[in-house]
Enzyme design. Structure first.
Site, PDB file in Angstrom:
ATOM      1  N   GLU A 202     -12.318   6.134   0.674  1.00  0.00           N
ATOM      2  CA  GLU A 202     -12.960   4.825   0.863  1.00  0.00           C
ATOM      3  C   GLU A 202     -14.460   5.067   1.024  1.00  0.00           C
ATOM      4  OE1 GLU A 202     -12.448   1.346   1.428  1.00  0.00           O
ATOM      5  OE2 GLU A 202     -14.559   1.432   2.016  1.00  0.00           O
TER       6      GLU A 202
ATOM      7  N   ASP B 206      -6.472   0.111  -4.975  1.00  0.00           N
ATOM      8  CA  ASP B 206      -6.651  -1.279  -4.487  1.00  0.00           C
ATOM      9  C   ASP B 206      -8.152  -1.577  -4.513  1.00  0.00           C
ATOM     10  OD1 ASP B 206      -6.566  -3.740  -3.271  1.00  0.00           O
ATOM     11  OD2 ASP B 206      -5.917  -2.993  -1.314  1.00  0.00           O
TER      12      ASP B 206
ATOM     13  N   CYS C 287      -5.960 -32.120   4.116  1.00  0.00           N
ATOM     14  CA  CYS C 287      -7.201 -31.845   4.852  1.00  0.00           C
ATOM     15  C   CYS C 287      -8.180 -33.005   4.699  1.00  0.00           C
ATOM     16  CB  CYS C 287      -7.829 -30.568   4.322  1.00  0.00           C
ATOM     17  SG  CYS C 287      -9.453 -30.276   5.023  1.00  0.00           S
TER      18      CYS C 287
ATOM     19  N   CYS D  42      -7.053  -7.805  -6.759  1.00  0.00           N
ATOM     20  CA  CYS D  42      -7.416  -9.173  -6.353  1.00  0.00           C
ATOM     21  C   CYS D  42      -8.098  -9.907  -7.504  1.00  0.00           C
ATOM     22  CB  CYS D  42      -8.307  -9.144  -5.120  1.00  0.00           C
ATOM     23  SG  CYS D  42      -9.791  -8.174  -5.339  1.00  0.00           S
TER      24      CYS D  42
ATOM     25  N   CYS E 273     -15.580 -29.794   1.203  1.00  0.00           N
ATOM     26  CA  CYS E 273     -15.639 -28.388   1.589  1.00  0.00           C
ATOM     27  C   CYS E 273     -15.715 -27.436   0.407  1.00  0.00           C
ATOM     28  CB  CYS E 273     -14.446 -28.062   2.471  1.00  0.00           C
ATOM     29  SG  CYS E 273     -14.235 -26.327   2.850  1.00  0.00           S
TER      30      CYS E 273
HETATM   31  N1  SAH Z   1      -6.658  -1.064   0.634  1.00  0.00           N
HETATM   32  C1  SAH Z   1      -7.420  -1.737   1.665  1.00  0.00           C
HETATM   33  C2  SAH Z   1      -8.806  -2.224   1.220  1.00  0.00           C
HETATM   34  C3  SAH Z   1      -8.914  -2.834  -0.125  1.00  0.00           C
HETATM   35  S1  SAH Z   1     -10.451  -3.668  -0.411  1.00  0.00           S
HETATM   36  C4  SAH Z   1      -6.602  -2.849   2.262  1.00  0.00           C
HETATM   37  O1  SAH Z   1      -5.608  -3.294   1.700  1.00  0.00           O
HETATM   38  O2  SAH Z   1      -6.933  -3.297   3.348  1.00  0.00           O
HETATM   39  C5  SAH Z   1     -11.312  -2.523  -1.443  1.00  0.00           C
HETATM   40  C6  SAH Z   1     -11.999  -1.391  -0.688  1.00  0.00           C
HETATM   41  O3  SAH Z   1     -12.666  -0.561  -1.633  1.00  0.00           O
HETATM   42  C7  SAH Z   1     -13.080  -1.839   0.284  1.00  0.00           C
HETATM   43  O4  SAH Z   1     -12.759  -1.310   1.548  1.00  0.00           O
HETATM   44  C8  SAH Z   1     -14.380  -1.222  -0.274  1.00  0.00           C
HETATM   45  O5  SAH Z   1     -15.256  -0.791   0.748  1.00  0.00           O
HETATM   46  C9  SAH Z   1     -13.854  -0.049  -1.039  1.00  0.00           C
HETATM   47  N2  SAH Z   1     -14.683   0.473  -2.157  1.00  0.00           N
HETATM   48  C10 SAH Z   1     -15.514  -0.199  -2.982  1.00  0.00           C
HETATM   49  N3  SAH Z   1     -16.004   0.607  -3.938  1.00  0.00           N
HETATM   50  C11 SAH Z   1     -15.467   1.841  -3.726  1.00  0.00           C
HETATM   51  C12 SAH Z   1     -15.584   3.103  -4.392  1.00  0.00           C
HETATM   52  N4  SAH Z   1     -16.341   3.252  -5.471  1.00  0.00           N
HETATM   53  N5  SAH Z   1     -14.878   4.137  -3.907  1.00  0.00           N
HETATM   54  C13 SAH Z   1     -14.088   3.993  -2.804  1.00  0.00           C
HETATM   55  N6  SAH Z   1     -13.948   2.830  -2.139  1.00  0.00           N
HETATM   56  C14 SAH Z   1     -14.632   1.763  -2.579  1.00  0.00           C
END
Ligand code: SAH
Length: 459
Positions: free
Chosen positions: A339, A387, A78, A414, A84
């Site tokens: 969620e 997640d 790049c 993550c 960046c």
């Molecule tokens: N599993 C999904 C999103 C993962 S990202 C995928 O793979 O696309 C993590 C998600 O957790 C986000 O959408 C965020 O809005 C949600 N989140 C954050 N804190 C939370 C909580 N206390 N209870 C439920 N969801 C939550």
């Protein structure tokens, strides 16, 4: 170490050997036990550094000259790599990046989670680790020669004008260039952050990898979009793959990209994409994974680790727009997703309908409140998938999992540090970590995603 005892001085030069990489991508060097972080150097290299900042426990340096070069060093392709800061690892070969990510996960699970002797598989990488992002969000400003659109120079708000980003889908790069050109010819002004004047703040492009559908979002400060009709017409003519043109208004003085008001200017409200056989509708504001090819790899692993049979009840905590839930529903008896963002749950329900998947229920709320409530109502799960965002799972949720005793927990993470912390809690509560699979969702950056399988020890 008190500051007087620090063995280095600011602006002085030292010869060092680099040992490791931090999770931010800087190399680590030690001088008489004092730690220095040096960006753009690599483990195994030797070089002259200039100390740029001295704190009590650690400092920072800049690489002035390389005396020995790592065999894993490559020339970053790049042209704006050094300005960046979006990618931190382009100077490291891709194979070495994958090894580095595996090592990072292993180190942190041992150090924070006190988890050792578990198989941490090799990082699953991409065969072609470029052009993977399906979403571009590009800030725009006006300079003497006209509009510029690109990225903020590292640690500043100075926009560097670029024509392409090598980790971005080419279709998105093209959208940005063409919209910039059209807006320039129509004399539409870019946003001036300091004076809070001008019109066009961001151009956002989204791309469906499988469907090849493109969405263009124009984020403006003013509710009025000058030359709207000509703008729409020319986008249609010059970018025939565009299926949706959306206008978002953000009149606030803020770094947040989107404002509250979104109108479709032309075409569809949604574009679509597939992960495996599951179809997703993506609006201007929908959360959708940015590397769909690797998302498939990640979800396939989650599904494998969940090891579902047709009698299993599954809970998907932090389900977003239901991506993992709908994937799991293909194998499970029933999936409950939860969620916190209401619009994401609207999307999840829409996506379930779109795929005629009926064995799912979605709820809005905090996972740590809704799941205990479900449990009190008699809803229990055979497998729980979590997640969470970077901060990891709430303790109350981990406690509920331990009480509910699902036979398996699949943890998609993550952030290895909070993953390690949470795995320790679950291990102490009767689970054993059986497999850890790092997946490279963001090549050339330090981010690493993991899928972990945990099994209940006392059944
Ligand atoms: N599993 C999904 C999103 C993962 S990202 C995928 O793979 O696309 C993590 C998600 O957790 C986000 O959408 C965020 O809005 C949600 N989140 C954050 N804190 C939370 C909580 N206390 N209870 C439920 N969801 C939550």
């Amino acid at each position: 170490m008190s500051k007087q005892n620090v063995p280095v001085q600011k602006n002085q030069q030292y010869e060092v050997v680099f040992e490791d990489l931090t999770h931010e991508g800087a190399a680590v060097a030690k001088i008489n036990g004092y730690t220095l972080f040096v960006p753009k150097a690599l483990p195994g290299e030797r070089g002259i550094i200039k100390v740029t900042k001295v704190n009590k426990g650690y400092g920072f340096g800049r690489l002035i000259e390389r005396l020995e070069t790592s065999e894993h060093r490559v020339e970053p392709p790049c042209p704006v790599y050094h300005q960046c800061g979006g990618c931190q690892l382009q100077h490291l070969s891709y194979e070495a990046q994958l090894l580095q990510k595996q090592k990072m996960v292993k180190d942190v699970l041992e150090r924070i989670g006190k988890i050792s002797e578990i198989p941490i598989h090799s990082t699953l990488g991409m065969s072609d680790p470029w052009r993977y992002r399906n979403k571009a969000q590009v800030p725009v400003a006006t300079r003497e020669g006209g509009l510029v659109a690109g990225f903020y120079q590292e640690r500043t708000h100075h926009i560097i004008d670029i024509e392409e980003c090598l980790i971005q889908q080419e279709a998105n790069d093209q959208v940005v260039q063409v919209v910039k050109d059209i807006a320039n010819k129509l004399n539409i002004k870019g946003y001036d952050e300091e004076k809070h004047r001008g019109t066009l703040r961001h151009v956002v492009a989204r791309y469906g990898l499988i469907t090849k559908e493109v969405m263009v979002v124009l984020v403006t400060r003013t509710s009025d979009l000058p030359h709207k009709e000509q703008l729409i017409k020319q986008i249609q003519v010059r970018l025939p793959e565009v299926k949706s043109i959306v206008h978002n208004i953000n009149s606030k003085k803020t770094n947040v990209i989107f404002g509250d008001q979104t109108n479709v200017l032309w075409g569809e409200e949604y574009i679509h994409d597939y992960i495996g056989h599951v179809k997703f509708a993506i609006s201007a504001r929908s959360f959708y994974q940015v590397n769909p090819e690797q998302t498939k790899v990640l979800y396939d692993k989650a599904l494998e680790f969940a090891d579902l049979s047709s009698v299993d009840i599954v809970i998907d905590a932090y389900c977003g727009i239901g991506t993992i839930s709908l994937f799991l529903a293909q194998k499970a008896k029933h999936v409950y997703g939860v969620e916190i963002v209401p619009q994401a749950i609207d999307d999840a329900k829409r996506n379930a309908k779109l795929n005629n998947i009926e064995n799912v229920d979605f709820a809005v709320g905090e996972a740590e409140k809704v799941i205990p409530w479900w449990y009190a109502q008699g809803i229990s799960a055979d497998v729980i998938v979590v997640d969470p965002p970077r901060k990891g799972c709430d303790e109350a949720l981990l406690d509920t999992i331990i009480q509910m005793k699902p036979k398996r927990v699949v943890y998609v993470s993550c952030n290895p540090a909070t993953l390690a912390r949470d795995l320790r809690v679950l291990e102490d509560g009767g689970y054993k970590t059986t497999q850890v699979q790092p997946v490279d969702m963001f090549p050339h950056t330090m981010h690493v995603e993991c899928v972990v399988m945990m099994s209940r020890v006392d059944k």
